[in-house]
Design an enzyme around this catalytic site. Sequence first.
Site, PDB file in Angstrom:
ATOM      1  N   ASP A  37      25.450  76.458 -14.489  1.00 14.19           N
ATOM      2  CA  ASP A  37      24.992  75.149 -14.339  1.00 14.19           C
ATOM      3  C   ASP A  37      25.057  74.094 -15.191  1.00 14.19           C
ATOM      4  O   ASP A  37      25.345  72.871 -14.902  1.00 14.19           O
ATOM      5  CB  ASP A  37      23.123  75.494 -14.301  1.00 14.19           C
ATOM      6  CG  ASP A  37      22.762  75.979 -15.502  1.00 14.19           C
ATOM      7  OD1 ASP A  37      23.403  76.401 -16.190  1.00 14.19           O
ATOM      8  OD2 ASP A  37      21.459  76.291 -15.573  1.00 14.19           O
ATOM      9  N   SER A 130      10.188  83.197 -17.724  1.00 19.68           N
ATOM     10  CA  SER A 130       8.761  82.950 -18.114  1.00 19.68           C
ATOM     11  C   SER A 130       8.578  81.440 -18.847  1.00 19.68           C
ATOM     12  O   SER A 130       7.463  80.516 -18.621  1.00 19.68           O
ATOM     13  CB  SER A 130       8.116  83.958 -18.725  1.00 19.68           C
ATOM     14  OG  SER A 130       8.877  84.199 -20.045  1.00 19.68           O
ATOM     15  N   ASP A 175      16.941  76.929 -14.011  1.00 21.54           N
ATOM     16  CA  ASP A 175      15.799  77.677 -14.036  1.00 21.54           C
ATOM     17  C   ASP A 175      14.538  76.609 -13.394  1.00 21.54           C
ATOM     18  O   ASP A 175      13.779  77.241 -12.756  1.00 21.54           O
ATOM     19  CB  ASP A 175      15.072  78.364 -15.404  1.00 21.54           C
ATOM     20  CG  ASP A 175      16.276  79.094 -16.009  1.00 21.54           C
ATOM     21  OD1 ASP A 175      17.043  79.670 -15.131  1.00 21.54           O
ATOM     22  OD2 ASP A 175      16.500  79.493 -17.061  1.00 21.54           O
ATOM     23  N   TYR A 225      23.700  81.876 -26.448  1.00 17.13           N
ATOM     24  CA  TYR A 225      23.738  81.124 -25.285  1.00 17.13           C
ATOM     25  C   TYR A 225      24.598  79.596 -25.709  1.00 17.13           C
ATOM     26  O   TYR A 225      25.243  78.957 -24.918  1.00 17.13           O
ATOM     27  CB  TYR A 225      22.438  80.942 -24.775  1.00 17.13           C
ATOM     28  CG  TYR A 225      22.345  79.911 -23.521  1.00 17.13           C
ATOM     29  CD1 TYR A 225      22.494  80.615 -22.017  1.00 17.13           C
ATOM     30  CD2 TYR A 225      22.111  78.306 -23.653  1.00 17.13           C
ATOM     31  CE1 TYR A 225      22.272  79.749 -20.957  1.00 17.13           C
ATOM     32  CE2 TYR A 225      22.113  77.981 -22.569  1.00 17.13           C
ATOM     33  CZ  TYR A 225      22.095  78.287 -21.179  1.00 17.13           C
ATOM     34  OH  TYR A 225      22.104  77.612 -20.244  1.00 17.13           O
TER      35      TYR A 225
HETATM   36  C1  GLA Z   1      19.580  80.769 -18.696  1.00 18.08           C
HETATM   37  C2  GLA Z   1      19.733  79.316 -18.608  1.00 18.08           C
HETATM   38  C3  GLA Z   1      20.012  78.641 -17.372  1.00 18.08           C
HETATM   39  C4  GLA Z   1      21.282  79.081 -16.975  1.00 18.08           C
HETATM   40  C5  GLA Z   1      21.330  80.617 -17.054  1.00 18.08           C
HETATM   41  C6  GLA Z   1      22.918  81.395 -16.989  1.00 18.08           C
HETATM   42  O1  GLA Z   1      18.695  81.210 -17.577  1.00 18.08           O
HETATM   43  O2  GLA Z   1      18.221  78.738 -18.730  1.00 18.08           O
HETATM   44  O3  GLA Z   1      20.044  77.305 -17.459  1.00 18.08           O
HETATM   45  O4  GLA Z   1      22.438  78.567 -17.816  1.00 18.08           O
HETATM   46  O5  GLA Z   1      20.908  81.168 -18.402  1.00 18.08           O
HETATM   47  O6  GLA Z   1      23.287  81.102 -15.493  1.00 18.08           O
END
Ligand code: GLA
Length: 390
Positions: A37, A130, A175, A225
């Site tokens: 994303d 969540s 998400d 991340y």
């Molecule tokens: C988390 C992030 C999303 C996306 C996923 C990996 O859920 O909030 O934006 O990057 O990881 O696909």
Amino acid sequence: MELIENLKNDFTEIFNENPTNIYFSPGRVNLIGEHTDYNGGNVFPCALSIGTYGLTTKRDDKKVRLYSNNFKDIGVIEFDLDQLKFEKEHDWANYPKGVIKTFKDHGFDISNGFNVLIYGNIPNGSGLSSSASLELLTSIILKDTFNLEVDMISMVKMSQEAENKFIGVNCGIMDQFAIGMGTKDCAILLDCNTLEYRYSKINMDGYKLVIGNTNKKRGLVDSKYNERRAECEEALRILKEYKTISSLGELTEEDFESLKDKIGNPIIRKRAKHAILENIRTLKAVKTLENNDIKTFGELMNQSHISLRDDYEVTGIELDTLVEAAWDQKDKVIGSRMTGAGFGGCTISIVKEDAIDEFINYSTEKYEKIIGYKPSFYVVDISDGTRKLF
Ligand code: GLA
């Protein structure tokens, strides 16, 4: 519904008045298209029937008072509409606070406070979003309580902005989009570059989607991340010297093959490889599913996991063990992969409907033997997005 009746009673006990409105915001699971994303690629998530409930009343003053049944020991958290700063001791309430601040920053008139009782049945820290669920719940509460002229996509964007700027997690839009825009029995193919999207009916004759939760304690997910995002930005910076692009999601497999050697650092090269090929895999996967070829869809899910394990390196022993347990059961399982950010959290598998119990038993036994504690499983029901219930 008994749950709602219980929540109404809880509200009355905490706030000494009856709630006037009730809202629901789902969790989400992503079927394929992971870590694409924020790279301008495609994702294919859906909204779940588990999620976050919010019961409210409007206040005459400027106070916001929040209580969560999931964090009873924290009690009521209170802040003023003129004091919307991140405060560590406000814990989970920073999510709604961040959304209120973002709405105000965008010029929406939120002049009165309100009381909210929250209850969520998404397992915390499981990677089923969540936090995004709570952000969209706050958005719908604001829209409805203050009669705001705002559409769902704008609320999705403001919820993401709250998470990025107020909470400090640099997430993409998947998400919040899946949660706000979800539709019953459908997954959403979303192009995160353009925000063009379409719904795709999930109809898997004789098979079910099953989520497996590693139950691993949430650790360094957020910092890891952000590190992956930075690595992809570095890859993009290098590739932009050779091709006019604005995101990795614009590149084809051929582009990657011809440009990959320009990326000197092998780690950055692997990250770019995942981002580009996972995006292509996602488009292929949706096509195969729409042609009722769930076997190929399953194989693409497996490839997605391998790429996340070897090239993007966001799996870990817990997710790998749970996915391998699924892969062992070829007669019952079409495909299995990690879902969400990774480093723990959940897997998603396509499992023969009449073999779900055996699947769970085998997977639990294997996982417990290797990891030392049990996983949990949920059979997925795909639900509508964030909404007012009453
Ligand atoms: C988390 C992030 C999303 C996306 C996923 C990996 O859920 O909030 O934006 O990057 O990881 O696909």
